[in-house]
Design an enzyme around this catalytic site. Sequence first.
Site, PDB file in Angstrom:
ATOM      1  N   THR A  28       0.840  -1.202   0.000  1.00  0.00           N
ATOM      2  CA  THR A  28       0.000   0.000   0.000  1.00  0.00           C
ATOM      3  C   THR A  28       0.879   1.258   0.000  1.00  0.00           C
ATOM      4  OG1 THR A  28      -1.712  -1.121   1.258  1.00  0.00           O
ATOM      5  CG2 THR A  28      -1.749   1.269   1.336  1.00  0.00           C
ATOM      6  N   GLY A  29       0.399   2.287  -0.679  1.00  0.00           N
ATOM      7  CA  GLY A  29       1.091   3.578  -0.624  1.00  0.00           C
ATOM      8  C   GLY A  29       1.300   4.168  -2.004  1.00  0.00           C
ATOM      9  N   SER A  30       1.887   5.340  -2.045  1.00  0.00           N
ATOM     10  CA  SER A  30       2.065   6.021  -3.328  1.00  0.00           C
ATOM     11  C   SER A  30       3.093   5.305  -4.211  1.00  0.00           C
ATOM     12  CB  SER A  30       2.473   7.482  -3.097  1.00  0.00           C
ATOM     13  OG  SER A  30       3.619   7.552  -2.287  1.00  0.00           O
ATOM     14  N   ASP A  85       6.149  -3.995  -1.607  1.00  0.00           N
ATOM     15  CA  ASP A  85       5.573  -2.922  -0.784  1.00  0.00           C
ATOM     16  C   ASP A  85       6.610  -1.824  -0.557  1.00  0.00           C
ATOM     17  OD1 ASP A  85       3.785  -1.496   0.765  1.00  0.00           O
ATOM     18  OD2 ASP A  85       3.612  -2.985   2.355  1.00  0.00           O
ATOM     19  N   ALA A  87       7.993   1.517   2.086  1.00  0.00           N
ATOM     20  CA  ALA A  87       8.374   1.645   3.497  1.00  0.00           C
ATOM     21  C   ALA A  87       8.494   3.123   3.833  1.00  0.00           C
ATOM     22  CB  ALA A  87       9.691   0.940   3.766  1.00  0.00           C
ATOM     23  N   ASP A  88       8.354   3.403   5.118  1.00  0.00           N
ATOM     24  CA  ASP A  88       8.604   4.767   5.593  1.00  0.00           C
ATOM     25  C   ASP A  88      10.073   4.940   5.960  1.00  0.00           C
ATOM     26  OD1 ASP A  88       5.846   5.682   5.452  1.00  0.00           O
ATOM     27  OD2 ASP A  88       5.499   4.169   6.985  1.00  0.00           O
ATOM     28  N   GLU A 107      -0.610  -5.363   5.780  1.00  0.00           N
ATOM     29  CA  GLU A 107       0.689  -5.482   5.100  1.00  0.00           C
ATOM     30  C   GLU A 107       1.512  -6.602   5.732  1.00  0.00           C
ATOM     31  OE1 GLU A 107       1.174  -0.834   3.652  1.00  0.00           O
ATOM     32  OE2 GLU A 107       2.118  -1.459   5.508  1.00  0.00           O
ATOM     33  N   LYS A 125      14.374   7.152   2.070  1.00  0.00           N
ATOM     34  CA  LYS A 125      13.848   6.248   3.100  1.00  0.00           C
ATOM     35  C   LYS A 125      14.942   5.423   3.790  1.00  0.00           C
ATOM     36  CE  LYS A 125       9.485   7.205   1.873  1.00  0.00           C
ATOM     37  NZ  LYS A 125       8.536   6.270   1.343  1.00  0.00           N
TER      38      LYS A 125
HETATM   39  C1  5RP Z   1       1.419   2.121   4.235  1.00  0.00           C
HETATM   40  C2  5RP Z   1       2.892   1.921   4.200  1.00  0.00           C
HETATM   41  C3  5RP Z   1       3.612   2.472   3.023  1.00  0.00           C
HETATM   42  O1  5RP Z   1       4.328   1.445   2.425  1.00  0.00           O
HETATM   43  C4  5RP Z   1       4.557   3.539   3.483  1.00  0.00           C
HETATM   44  O2  5RP Z   1       3.828   4.508   4.224  1.00  0.00           O
HETATM   45  C5  5RP Z   1       5.269   4.212   2.313  1.00  0.00           C
HETATM   46  O3  5RP Z   1       4.328   4.915   1.555  1.00  0.00           O
HETATM   47  P1  5RP Z   1       4.734   5.758   0.289  1.00  0.00           P
HETATM   48  O4  5RP Z   1       5.117   4.805  -0.778  1.00  0.00           O
HETATM   49  O5  5RP Z   1       3.479   6.539  -0.031  1.00  0.00           O
HETATM   50  O6  5RP Z   1       5.873   6.676   0.689  1.00  0.00           O
HETATM   51  O7  5RP Z   1       3.487   1.336   5.057  1.00  0.00           O
HETATM   52  O8  5RP Z   1       0.858   1.650   5.426  1.00  0.00           O
END
Ligand code: 5RP
Length: 222
Positions: A28-30, A85, A87-88, A107, A125
Amino acid sequence: MNQDQLKQLVGRAAVDYVTSGEVVGVGTGSTVDCFIDALAAAIAEGRLTVAGAVSSSERSTQRLQKHGIRVLDAAEVTGLTVYIDGADEIDGQGHMVKGGGAALTREKIVADLADRFVCIADASKLVQTLGKFPLPVEIIPMAAAQLTRRFATLGGTATLRAGVVTDNGGHILDVTGLSITDPAAFEAEVNQWPGVVTVGVFARNKAQVCLLGGADGVQTLT
Ligand code: 5RP
């Protein structure tokens, strides 16, 4: 390249990790949105087929379905070859902080089904030590005050994410002020606290591969 272009770059690169004909795990996420779009393009161009996807959020499910990609329930598969996926935060060993999009519980469930976690992220990141990004923790609402006190004993300040209810009906605490030097021990400890649904440290389900987008293109960390 700006951050959006870097996300597109790693989203496209992640398509190479999908095994044709199989079910793929989708985060999930952009950044994952870019992966879903790139996956759909690869399918449309006949470069790849997928049997479907197991999705970690309503957001990703909608995007997958909009592209005509079948979404399976997690219970319909016994395992996945790969989970893609974002990550932050990610460190050099593949430990991550996740949950900025509040999807951390699903996730972790989908990641746990997969043989391989491929993390896609822009280079901002990558960190030495996890904890600068406010750590998301999905909780049962009635435990919020007690968990806030528990995080304070670790030097953390927990704040309830206003107006957010997760896909599972949980709430999110965002915890600042932590320095997570032993991610596996931290995850194991916090997971035991009553009222914690999921802590956003992914150490047990860490990334085996990280595709990091930067000025020089995609760097692959393994
Ligand atoms: C969502 C997440 C996302 O993978 C994380 O926040 C990164 O998001 P983005 O790709 O928008 O920077 O853990 O719950």
